[in-house]
Design an enzyme around this catalytic site. Structure first.
Site, PDB file in Angstrom:
ATOM      1  N   GLY A  12       0.832  -1.199   0.000  1.00 40.17           N
ATOM      2  CA  GLY A  12       0.000   0.000   0.000  1.00 40.17           C
ATOM      3  C   GLY A  12       0.861   1.241   0.000  1.00 40.17           C
ATOM      4  O   GLY A  12       2.015   1.210  -0.434  1.00 40.17           O
ATOM      5  N   MET A  14       2.858   4.746   1.545  1.00 44.85           N
ATOM      6  CA  MET A  14       3.786   5.040   2.631  1.00 44.85           C
ATOM      7  C   MET A  14       2.980   5.295   3.906  1.00 44.85           C
ATOM      8  O   MET A  14       1.824   5.717   3.844  1.00 44.85           O
ATOM      9  CB  MET A  14       4.563   6.338   2.345  1.00 44.85           C
ATOM     10  N   GLY A  17       1.567   1.573   7.830  1.00 52.43           N
ATOM     11  CA  GLY A  17       1.721   0.533   8.850  1.00 52.43           C
ATOM     12  C   GLY A  17       2.232  -0.792   8.309  1.00 52.43           C
ATOM     13  O   GLY A  17       2.118  -1.818   8.979  1.00 52.43           O
ATOM     14  N   LYS A  18       2.812  -0.788   7.102  1.00 53.92           N
ATOM     15  CA  LYS A  18       3.319  -2.042   6.518  1.00 53.92           C
ATOM     16  C   LYS A  18       4.408  -2.651   7.404  1.00 53.92           C
ATOM     17  O   LYS A  18       4.373  -3.834   7.734  1.00 53.92           O
ATOM     18  CB  LYS A  18       3.877  -1.792   5.102  1.00 53.92           C
ATOM     19  N   GLU A  83      10.413  -3.963   2.141  1.00 56.50           N
ATOM     20  CA  GLU A  83      10.641  -3.166   0.931  1.00 56.50           C
ATOM     21  C   GLU A  83      10.953  -4.042  -0.286  1.00 56.50           C
ATOM     22  O   GLU A  83      11.876  -3.772  -1.050  1.00 56.50           O
ATOM     23  CB  GLU A  83      11.790  -2.163   1.131  1.00 56.50           C
ATOM     24  N   CYS A 170      -4.885  11.164  -1.613  1.00 61.12           N
ATOM     25  CA  CYS A 170      -6.022  10.569  -2.316  1.00 61.12           C
ATOM     26  C   CYS A 170      -5.900  10.939  -3.798  1.00 61.12           C
ATOM     27  O   CYS A 170      -5.138  11.836  -4.172  1.00 61.12           O
ATOM     28  CB  CYS A 170      -7.340  11.066  -1.729  1.00 61.12           C
ATOM     29  N   CYS A 173      -6.622  14.795  -4.623  1.00 60.33           N
ATOM     30  CA  CYS A 173      -5.545  15.740  -4.317  1.00 60.33           C
ATOM     31  C   CYS A 173      -4.335  15.497  -5.223  1.00 60.33           C
ATOM     32  O   CYS A 173      -3.694  16.444  -5.685  1.00 60.33           O
ATOM     33  CB  CYS A 173      -5.122  15.627  -2.854  1.00 60.33           C
TER      34      CYS A 173
HETATM   35 ZN   LIG Z   1      -6.931  14.274  -0.491  1.00 63.85          ZN
END
Ligand SMILES: [Zn+2]
Length: 181
Positions: A12, A14, A17-18, A83, A170, A173
Site C-alpha cells: 500500500g 507510505m 503501517g506495513k 521493501e 487521495c 488531491c
Molecule cells: Zn486528499
C-alpha cells in the site's frame, strides 16, 4: 512431505503501517524469524527496521533475493522481506519466496503497491497474486480521505528517496499536483 509455509503480503501507500505489521508478525514468530531487505535500501540505519510508531527489528541487507536461501537453517520458521518493491526486477525474488514457502517457511513481504507515477511497482503485483494472505494498507490524505498514491516532492537526486520526500494522497488531491519527476 513437510507442511508448506504461507506467504503474507502487506502493501500500500507510505506510512500505512506495513513495517509495523511485518515486525508484529516476526515478533510473534519468535526466535525462528529472520528479516531481510534489499541492499539498495540504504536509508537510515542499514541493519535495523525502525517504524514510525517506534518498533524496531534487526534486518540483514542482501544484494540479490536468492542470498536469503543461504540463511536457511533447521530452526527457521519465518522470513520477513521488507521493501520488496526495491528488489525491482531481480529475477530471483519470486523463486526465492516460492522455495521458502515450499520448504515450510512462512514469508511476510512488505512493499509499495505503486511507484511515484501511480504505476504498479515492479514485481509487487505478482507477489500479491501468489500470496495466501494479502492486505492493502492505506493511510489518510491530508484532506481526510484515504490515500491511494504517494506524491513525490524530491528532486530525483537520490536512488531511493527518503520517506519524507513522499506524501500519501487521495486521487483527487494527487490529480491537482504538478506531475512528479
Ligand atoms: Zn486528499
Amino acid at each position: 512431505m513437510s507442511k508448506h509455509g504461507e506467504l503474507t503480503v502487506f502493501w500500500g501507500t507510505m506510512f500505512a503501517g506495513k513495517s509495523t505489521n511485518l515486525i508484529t508478525n516476526l515478533k510473534e514468530a519468535g526466535a525462528g524469524a529472520i528479516c531481510f531487505k534489499p541492499y539498495s535500501d540504504n536509508r537510515d540505519e542499514p541493519n535495523v527496521i525502525r517504524t514510525h510508531d517506534g518498533l524496531m527489528y534487526p534486518v540483514t541487507r542482501v544484494k540479490k533475493a536468492s542470498e536469503i536461501l543461504l540463511h536457511v537453517n533447521p530452526g527457521l520458521t519465518t522470513v520477513g522481506i521488507e521493501e520488496a518493491s526495491l528488489f525491482y526486477e531481480d529475477p530471483t525474488l519470486i523463486p526465492t519466496i516460492q522455495t521458502l514457502r515450499e520448504i515450510g517457511v512462512n514469508v511476510v513481504v512488505t512493499g509499495l503497491d505503486m511507484d511515484r507515477h501511480g504505476v504498479p511497482f515492479s514485481q509487487m503485483p505478482s507477489i500479491a497474486a501468489i500470496a495466501d494472505n494479502c492486505f492493502k494498507l492505506r493511510t489518510r490524505c491530508s484532506c481526510g480521505e484515504f490515500a491511494s498514491l504517494n506524491y513525490y516532492r524530491g528532486d530525483g537526486s537520490t536512488f531511493v528517496a527518503r520517506d519524507d520526500m513522499y506524501e500519501p494522497m487521495c486521487r483527487t488531491c494527487f490529480s491537482k499536483q504538478k506531475p512528479s519527476l
